[in-house]
Scaffold this active site. Structure first.
Site, mmCIF file in Angstrom:
data_model
loop_
_atom_site.group_PDB
_atom_site.id
_atom_site.type_symbol
_atom_site.label_atom_id
_atom_site.label_comp_id
_atom_site.label_asym_id
_atom_site.label_seq_id
_atom_site.Cartn_x
_atom_site.Cartn_y
_atom_site.Cartn_z
ATOM 1 N N ARG A 22 0.861 -1.204 0.000
ATOM 2 C CA ARG A 22 0.000 0.000 0.000
ATOM 3 C C ARG A 22 0.890 1.246 0.000
ATOM 4 O O ARG A 22 2.116 1.150 0.099
ATOM 5 C CB ARG A 22 -0.931 0.005 1.225
ATOM 6 C CG ARG A 22 -0.206 -0.027 2.546
ATOM 7 C CD ARG A 22 -1.148 0.183 3.739
ATOM 8 N NE ARG A 22 -0.366 0.369 4.936
ATOM 9 C CZ ARG A 22 -0.143 -0.561 5.855
ATOM 10 N NH1 ARG A 22 -0.685 -1.761 5.725
ATOM 11 N NH2 ARG A 22 0.606 -0.298 6.910
ATOM 12 N N VAL A 61 10.464 -7.034 8.509
ATOM 13 C CA VAL A 61 11.867 -6.602 8.402
ATOM 14 C C VAL A 61 12.415 -6.011 9.707
ATOM 15 O O VAL A 61 13.523 -5.492 9.727
ATOM 16 C CB VAL A 61 12.061 -5.585 7.243
ATOM 17 C CG1 VAL A 61 11.716 -6.212 5.912
ATOM 18 C CG2 VAL A 61 11.261 -4.308 7.483
ATOM 19 N N TYR A 153 11.520 8.466 15.675
ATOM 20 C CA TYR A 153 11.384 8.220 14.228
ATOM 21 C C TYR A 153 12.370 9.094 13.450
ATOM 22 O O TYR A 153 13.122 8.623 12.594
ATOM 23 C CB TYR A 153 9.938 8.529 13.843
ATOM 24 C CG TYR A 153 9.619 8.624 12.378
ATOM 25 C CD1 TYR A 153 9.599 7.489 11.570
ATOM 26 C CD2 TYR A 153 9.292 9.856 11.794
ATOM 27 C CE1 TYR A 153 9.277 7.573 10.218
ATOM 28 C CE2 TYR A 153 8.964 9.949 10.449
ATOM 29 C CZ TYR A 153 8.962 8.809 9.667
ATOM 30 O OH TYR A 153 8.637 8.898 8.338
HETATM 31 N N1 LIG Z 1 3.044 9.024 4.309
HETATM 32 C C1 LIG Z 1 3.775 10.045 4.717
HETATM 33 O O1 LIG Z 1 3.249 11.158 4.990
HETATM 34 C C2 LIG Z 1 5.271 9.919 4.867
HETATM 35 C C3 LIG Z 1 6.015 11.074 5.146
HETATM 36 C C4 LIG Z 1 7.397 10.964 5.286
HETATM 37 C C5 LIG Z 1 8.021 9.736 5.148
HETATM 38 N N2 LIG Z 1 7.263 8.618 4.890
HETATM 39 C C6 LIG Z 1 7.986 7.335 4.770
HETATM 40 O O2 LIG Z 1 7.589 6.689 3.580
HETATM 41 C C7 LIG Z 1 7.631 5.274 3.749
HETATM 42 C C8 LIG Z 1 6.298 4.636 3.335
HETATM 43 O O3 LIG Z 1 5.296 5.252 4.100
HETATM 44 P P1 LIG Z 1 3.729 5.015 3.816
HETATM 45 O O4 LIG Z 1 3.049 6.196 4.409
HETATM 46 O O5 LIG Z 1 3.499 4.645 2.401
HETATM 47 O O6 LIG Z 1 3.455 3.741 4.773
HETATM 48 P P2 LIG Z 1 2.168 2.778 4.918
HETATM 49 O O7 LIG Z 1 0.998 3.324 4.218
HETATM 50 O O8 LIG Z 1 2.063 2.533 6.401
HETATM 51 O O9 LIG Z 1 2.657 1.424 4.204
HETATM 52 C C9 LIG Z 1 3.734 0.737 4.781
HETATM 53 C C10 LIG Z 1 4.029 -0.538 4.023
HETATM 54 O O10 LIG Z 1 5.089 -1.231 4.709
HETATM 55 C C11 LIG Z 1 4.622 -2.510 5.182
HETATM 56 N N3 LIG Z 1 5.262 -2.750 6.485
HETATM 57 C C12 LIG Z 1 5.089 -2.051 7.631
HETATM 58 N N4 LIG Z 1 5.845 -2.569 8.617
HETATM 59 C C13 LIG Z 1 6.515 -3.619 8.069
HETATM 60 C C14 LIG Z 1 7.458 -4.543 8.576
HETATM 61 N N5 LIG Z 1 7.837 -4.528 9.860
HETATM 62 N N6 LIG Z 1 7.963 -5.486 7.742
HETATM 63 C C15 LIG Z 1 7.576 -5.539 6.442
HETATM 64 N N7 LIG Z 1 6.682 -4.684 5.904
HETATM 65 C C16 LIG Z 1 6.158 -3.732 6.711
HETATM 66 C C17 LIG Z 1 3.102 -2.347 5.247
HETATM 67 O O11 LIG Z 1 2.399 -3.586 5.184
HETATM 68 P P3 LIG Z 1 2.067 -4.415 6.551
HETATM 69 O O12 LIG Z 1 1.494 -3.447 7.532
HETATM 70 O O13 LIG Z 1 1.117 -5.503 6.122
HETATM 71 O O14 LIG Z 1 3.377 -4.984 7.025
HETATM 72 C C18 LIG Z 1 2.858 -1.521 3.988
HETATM 73 O O15 LIG Z 1 2.975 -2.310 2.828
HETATM 74 C C19 LIG Z 1 8.021 5.030 5.216
HETATM 75 O O16 LIG Z 1 9.407 4.817 5.326
HETATM 76 C C20 LIG Z 1 7.660 6.353 5.893
HETATM 77 O O17 LIG Z 1 8.420 6.600 7.049
HETATM 78 C C21 LIG Z 1 5.908 8.674 4.749
#
Ligand SMILES: NC(=O)c1ccc[n+]([C@@H]2O[C@H](COP(=O)([O-])OP(=O)(O)OC[C@H]3O[C@@H](n4cnc5c(N)ncnc54)[C@H](OP(=O)(O)O)[C@@H]3O)[C@@H](O)[C@H]2O)c1
Length: 254
Positions: A22, A61, A153
């Site tokens: 996602r 992970v 974080y």
């Molecule tokens: N969205 C934002 O506003 C934002 C801003 C700054 C930085 N980021 C960074 O961007 C990246 C992606 O963020 P996102 O918002 O797209 O996250 P997200 O919507 O929470 O999606 C996270 C993905 O990682 C998987 N995941 C989570 N924990 C895991 C684990 N321990 N092992 C394996 N897979 C895992 C989740 O699936 P499962 O839960 O099924 O494991 C999901 O596929 C992250 O590094 C985040 O810190 C996001």
């Protein structure tokens, strides 16, 4: 949604993307597939399907064993890995920095920093031997405002960025590029859930309020994916050790 003009730009490339079920990870997977790459992605649960066309394995992970299992699966499914995108990350906010328990610090480091270090240590040597490869670490623009509720974080992501630059220097003479991408606020399930938790924390008035970035909207997962796709492509062949901040103009001094 991605705007790759050359649909076969990454044909023949084998890519591993962590957290591709996602949000930003799924957009990266779709973009890589659109560009012709073979893609393996991973998440802890199978409840949200990975984008169609990608291979998928469950893996957590956060532990060395989980990362080792993922590296083995990658070798089994892909053979070698040419493109490695470390996308997994996140953390729940606390009331303030001093309220973050030891476990909160350790969890944040495992997920946002050590997971990448561990996976690189297993897969980057193969890239070095083949003198070819591209690695992207997904950090966060929040590193530019190290506020208390997210300090675990942000500190872990800052470590990731510093490590990413050092690894880039080490691998550059071997034909392997390493870069980071730092998203600003992006509309994803994880991002929304975190911001809701933050807004509900018992803290000062206005705490957790957010205004739109200068470009007038939150990021879309595809906005971040475009930066990742550029960095892993040959178009970025003279770029390494950089951190591309994709934030709609929110952090002009970043
Ligand atoms: N969205 C934002 O506003 C934002 C801003 C700054 C930085 N980021 C960074 O961007 C990246 C992606 O963020 P996102 O918002 O797209 O996250 P997200 O919507 O929470 O999606 C996270 C993905 O990682 C998987 N995941 C989570 N924990 C895991 C684990 N321990 N092992 C394996 N897979 C895992 C989740 O699936 P499962 O839960 O099924 O494991 C999901 O596929 C992250 O590094 C985040 O810190 C996001």
């Amino acid at each position: 949604m991605t705007t790759f003009e050359n649909k076969s730009e990454l044909k023949g490339k084998r890519a591993l993307v962590t957290g591709g079920s996602r949000g930003i990870g799924a957009a990266v997977v779709r973009g890589l597939l659109d560009a012709g790459a073979e893609v393996l992605t991973t998440a802890r649960s199978t409840t949200t399907a990975a984008p169609e066309g990608a291979a998928f394995v469950t893996a957590d992970v956060r532990t060395p064993a989980g990362v080792e299992a993922l590296a083995s699966a990658a070798r089994e499914v892909l053979g070698e890995v040419d493109i490695l995108v470390h996308n997994v990350g996140g953390a729940e906010p606390y009331k303030d920095a001093l309220a973050i328990p030891d476990e909160g610090w350790r969890d944040a480091l495992d997920l946002n920093y050590l997971a990448s270090v561990r996976l690189d240590s297993l897969l980057a040597p193969g890239m070095r031997e083949r003198r070819s490869g591209a690695i992207v670490h997904v950090s966060s623009a929040a590193v530019l405002t190290p506020i208390g509720p997210f300090l675990h974080y942000v500190a872990a992501k800052a470590a990731l960025e510093y490590y990413s630059r050092g690894l880039a220097l080490e691998l550059a003479p071997h034909g392997v590029r390493v870069n980071a991408v730092s998203p600003g606020r992006t509309a994803t399930p994880g991002g929304e859930a975190t911001r809701e938790l933050w807004a509900r924390l018992d803290a000062a008035p206005g705490h957790g309020d957010v205004t739109a970035p200068p470009l007038g909207r939150e990021g879309r997962p595809e906005d971040i994916a475009e930066a990742v796709l550029f960095l892993v492509s040959e178009r970025a062949s003279w770029l390494t050790g950089r951190n591309l901040i994709v934030d709609g103009g929110e952090y002009p001094m970043g």
